[in-house]
Design an enzyme around this catalytic site. Sequence first.
Site, PDB file in Angstrom:
ATOM      1  N   LYS A  63      34.465  75.166 131.286  1.00 14.47           N
ATOM      2  CA  LYS A  63      34.807  73.747 131.083  1.00 14.47           C
ATOM      3  C   LYS A  63      34.980  73.463 129.599  1.00 14.47           C
ATOM      4  CE  LYS A  63      30.998  71.967 129.043  1.00 14.47           C
ATOM      5  NZ  LYS A  63      31.003  71.791 127.663  1.00 14.47           N
ATOM      6  N   ASP A  93      25.822  69.921 133.055  1.00 14.69           N
ATOM      7  CA  ASP A  93      27.254  70.106 133.308  1.00 14.69           C
ATOM      8  C   ASP A  93      27.545  70.957 134.544  1.00 14.69           C
ATOM      9  OD1 ASP A  93      26.399  72.401 132.070  1.00 14.69           O
ATOM     10  OD2 ASP A  93      27.535  72.046 130.218  1.00 14.69           O
TER      11      ASP A  93
HETATM   12  O1  C5P Z   1      21.134  69.823 130.889  1.00 18.37           O
HETATM   13  P1  C5P Z   1      21.122  71.073 130.077  1.00 18.37           P
HETATM   14  O2  C5P Z   1      19.978  71.986 130.439  1.00 18.37           O
HETATM   15  O3  C5P Z   1      22.426  71.813 130.068  1.00 18.37           O
HETATM   16  O4  C5P Z   1      20.889  70.613 128.581  1.00 18.37           O
HETATM   17  C1  C5P Z   1      20.525  71.513 127.566  1.00 18.37           C
HETATM   18  C2  C5P Z   1      19.976  70.736 126.384  1.00 18.37           C
HETATM   19  O5  C5P Z   1      21.036  69.995 125.757  1.00 18.37           O
HETATM   20  C3  C5P Z   1      18.932  69.704 126.722  1.00 18.37           C
HETATM   21  O6  C5P Z   1      17.643  70.270 126.758  1.00 18.37           O
HETATM   22  C4  C5P Z   1      19.087  68.708 125.583  1.00 18.37           C
HETATM   23  O7  C5P Z   1      18.453  69.201 124.408  1.00 18.37           O
HETATM   24  C5  C5P Z   1      20.583  68.730 125.305  1.00 18.37           C
HETATM   25  N1  C5P Z   1      21.295  67.678 126.032  1.00 18.37           N
HETATM   26  C6  C5P Z   1      21.159  66.363 125.612  1.00 18.37           C
HETATM   27  N2  C5P Z   1      21.814  65.358 126.273  1.00 18.37           N
HETATM   28  C7  C5P Z   1      22.617  65.642 127.326  1.00 18.37           C
HETATM   29  C8  C5P Z   1      22.779  66.970 127.777  1.00 18.37           C
HETATM   30  C9  C5P Z   1      22.106  67.960 127.102  1.00 18.37           C
HETATM   31  O8  C5P Z   1      20.450  66.085 124.634  1.00 18.37           O
HETATM   32  N3  C5P Z   1      23.241  64.659 127.935  1.00 18.37           N
END
Ligand code: C5P
Length: 313
Positions: A24, A151
């Site tokens: 993506k 995502d």
């Molecule tokens: O959701 P995911 O595990 O992919 O996110 C990884 C990290 O990216 C989170 O722990 C956070 O630090 C950051 N993140 C964020 N805000 C989002 C998505 C991700 O701060 N909307």
Amino acid sequence: MSLAYEEKPEFVASGSVRVRVPAKINLHLGVGPLRDDGYHDLTTVYQAISLYDDVHAHRSDTLALTIDGEGAGTLPLDDDNLAVRAVRALAAHTGLPAHARLHITKSIPVAGGLAGGSADCAATLVACDALWGTGLSRDELASIAATLGSDIPFLVLGGTALGTGRGEQVNPVLAAGTWHWVVGVAAGGLSTPAVYREIDRLRELGTAPTPAGSADLLLAALRQPDPEVLAAVLVNDLQAAAVSLRPPLRATLRAGLDEGALAALVSGSGPTCLYLARDAEHANALAASLTGRGVCRTVRTAHGPVAGARVTS
Ligand code: C5P
């Protein structure tokens, strides 16, 4: 839902399933303030592009993972891998044993801002749903995906979609064209949490660019096929943070514009750089020029939108 393993009506006769899943990119990545739960509110427009990983899931009486291609030998093969977590999450949801032998053939760059790990997670959910004959809807798979990463629901869906919340709430949007991208893969990854921390720091210092905010301009540009119109509205709030942590990215982006790209931007949390081309031929020429410049580890071409995680055999 709870069905015994041997009672699955649509159990895959061959005992194995292959799923292809795209990378993506974010055409608009508007990052809001840091929330109490450690995430940021996002307004993003995702597009699935034609760089793929393949997940081959086999019937098994244990849970095992092997990987070849990008990142093989460095990626975890245990519960730290999102694909393994996907098997466990689907098993917990359905009441089935977490049994599958997975083999992932990776060509999506690792830690590059292209959601390669999330893609494998989405593909594993789709693969095990087919392997076990669970027959969950895309929406059900997307809601399990949301518990595993922000995502991942988008990669179950694919196409072009608006993402809100922390990025996990996805709704398809009209995209009236096919766009051609050059993907400049940097040597070494960037940590997504570190890039989000950096944008918070730059905002506190008052040196971050004005937040992108609403995606309305981007959504309007997608309703027509001219890439020049899309080029004018591409935006990524994380770009300043990625460039701050990896200053050579500025020159990598500039090189693409010098070679005639319609636009250049960092992909997601980076460090992969995206260049928008006029058409497929222009993308090939641009990729050749960028390869010659030596500013990226590898240069690939891709088009989007493409479908999300799909069973191929
Ligand atoms: O959701 P995911 O595990 O992919 O996110 C990884 C990290 O990216 C989170 O722990 C956070 O630090 C950051 N993140 C964020 N805000 C989002 C998505 C991700 O701060 N909307």
